[in-house]
Write a protein that holds these residues in place. Structure first.
Motif, PDB file in Angstrom:
ATOM      1  N   VAL A  82       0.853  -1.191   0.000  1.00 28.85           N
ATOM      2  CA  VAL A  82       0.000   0.000   0.000  1.00 28.85           C
ATOM      3  C   VAL A  82       0.891   1.244   0.000  1.00 28.85           C
ATOM      4  N   THR A 100      -7.444   4.385  -1.749  1.00 29.35           N
ATOM      5  CA  THR A 100      -6.352   3.568  -1.218  1.00 29.35           C
ATOM      6  C   THR A 100      -6.671   3.110   0.203  1.00 29.35           C
ATOM      7  N   MET A 101      -7.173   4.036   1.024  1.00 23.49           N
ATOM      8  CA  MET A 101      -7.492   3.681   2.410  1.00 23.49           C
ATOM      9  C   MET A 101      -8.653   2.694   2.480  1.00 23.49           C
ATOM     10  N   ASP A 102      -9.610   2.857   1.604  1.00 20.22           N
ATOM     11  CA  ASP A 102     -10.737   1.927   1.554  1.00 20.22           C
ATOM     12  C   ASP A 102     -10.238   0.517   1.289  1.00 20.22           C
ATOM     13  N   PHE A 154      -7.169  -0.635   1.637  1.00 15.61           N
ATOM     14  CA  PHE A 154      -6.267  -1.045   2.712  1.00 15.61           C
ATOM     15  C   PHE A 154      -7.048  -1.533   3.928  1.00 15.61           C
ATOM     16  N   PHE A 155      -8.026  -0.752   4.375  1.00 15.69           N
ATOM     17  CA  PHE A 155      -8.770  -1.126   5.579  1.00 15.69           C
ATOM     18  C   PHE A 155      -9.656  -2.344   5.341  1.00 15.69           C
ATOM     19  N   LEU A 177       3.015  -1.230   4.263  1.00 19.59           N
ATOM     20  CA  LEU A 177       2.769   0.186   4.009  1.00 19.59           C
ATOM     21  C   LEU A 177       4.073   0.844   3.584  1.00 19.59           C
ATOM     22  N   TRP A 188       2.313   7.278   6.570  1.00 16.34           N
ATOM     23  CA  TRP A 188       1.188   6.527   7.124  1.00 16.34           C
ATOM     24  C   TRP A 188       1.000   6.760   8.610  1.00 16.34           C
ATOM     25  N   ALA A 222      -0.992   9.818   8.643  1.00 19.22           N
ATOM     26  CA  ALA A 222      -2.316   9.680   8.024  1.00 19.22           C
ATOM     27  C   ALA A 222      -3.275   8.873   8.896  1.00 19.22           C
ATOM     28  N   ILE A 223      -2.769   7.839   9.569  1.00 17.73           N
ATOM     29  CA  ILE A 223      -3.604   7.004  10.439  1.00 17.73           C
ATOM     30  C   ILE A 223      -2.817   6.691  11.712  1.00 17.73           C
TER      31      ILE A 223
END
Length: 279
Positions: free
Chosen positions: A201, A208-210, A212-213, A231, A237, A240-241
């Motif tokens: 990722v 991308t986050m959709d 990934f999660f 990642l 990252w 970002a999270i």
């Protein structure tokens, strides 16, 4: 080869034979009527709301059958932003100077994605491109870099495109006979993970986050076997999270953060995969 010779003899006419027969029939008001068309050749009928279940099945079957016929057993999935430019390229998606500066700085991940795809594809060559085949979303940015990296070493790669309100054409590096197009996000997501031996990722946005999660959730809930989730760009990252914060709040279990690993270079990421599979 005649489909009957490949799939086994049948005393009944094959659908492609009847299709050819209908094309040779006289042109009359009756044969031109929409009701007279064979159901599966009638686009207006096939796109009716009531046929959604059939279309879902077709979108699952078409890529599955083609990939199976090609002998592709496993893939390395590459998610990442469509807006990341090639190093030295134009930050076309930037809406202001701050975005332009950051997109240009993050263009290094385009090159790392390209390098990573080269490493995956070299491993794939050992299995005659049946294992560790690169798959991307088929579009620009990181997706283009992934398909481009495979093309750099003359390897095939897969592109899973999707129809969007704004124009998205497949990037020119996707292997044409492995370039698919989807209407349903859900079926496209299934094809991303159905053969995945690793998921890389790269920096990206909502899409991308959709992806990934969703992959994280499948592994966390035991609906998907544990595979390396890497990642690219630890600094990006972690800003970002914040998975540690989620663990502290009790909304995920302590240790759920360990499903993922970080890498900043293609070599680091490939080393994670190599150690996981003892290559």
């Amino acid at each position: 080869m005649n489909p009957m010779e490949k799939n086994g003899w049948s005393p009944l006419p094959h659908s492609h034979e009847d299709l050819e027969r209908t094309r040779k029939q006289p042109d009359t008001p009756q044969t031109r009527a929409p009701t007279y068309q064979l159901a599966w050749t009638d686009e207006e009928f096939m796109t009716r709301r009531e046929l959604r279940a059939v279309r879902l099945q077709l979108e699952l079957l078409k890529p599955e059958m083609i990939l199976a016929e090609r002998g592709i057993r496993s893939t390395v999935v590459m998610f990442g932003g469509a807006r990341l430019p090639e190093p030295g390229g134009e930050a076309w998606a930037a809406k202001n100077e701050v975005q332009k500066k950051n997109l240009e700085a993050n263009s290094k991940y385009y090159q790392e994605a390209r390098n990573f795809a080269q490493l995956c594809s070299k491993q794939s060559a050992i299995s005659n491109y049946e294992e560790f085949v690169v798959v991307t979303g088929g579009g620009p940015g990181v997706m283009e870099a992934g398909n481009r990296g495979a093309a750099d070493v003359d390897a095939p790669s897969i592109g899973l495109n999707i129809v969007l309100p704004h124009e998205q054409a497949p990037n020119i590096y996707v292997t044409p006979e492995l370039c698919f197009n989807f209407h349903y996000f859900a079926i496209r997501k299934m094809h991303f993970v159905m053969r995945a031996k690793a998921v890389a990722v790269f920096p990206g946005g909502f899409g991308t986050m959709d992806e990934f999660f969703e992959t994280l959730t499948l592994i966390q809930t035991g609906r998907m076997e544990r595979v390396p989730i890497i990642l690219f760009g630890k600094e990006f990252w972690q800003k970002a999270i914040n998975l540690d914060y989620l663990a502290e709040q009790g909304t995920i279990s302590p240790g759920d953060q360990d499903i993922i690993e970080y890498a900043d270079t293609a070599d680091e990421a490939w080393d994670i995969i190599s150690r996981f599979y003892e290559l």
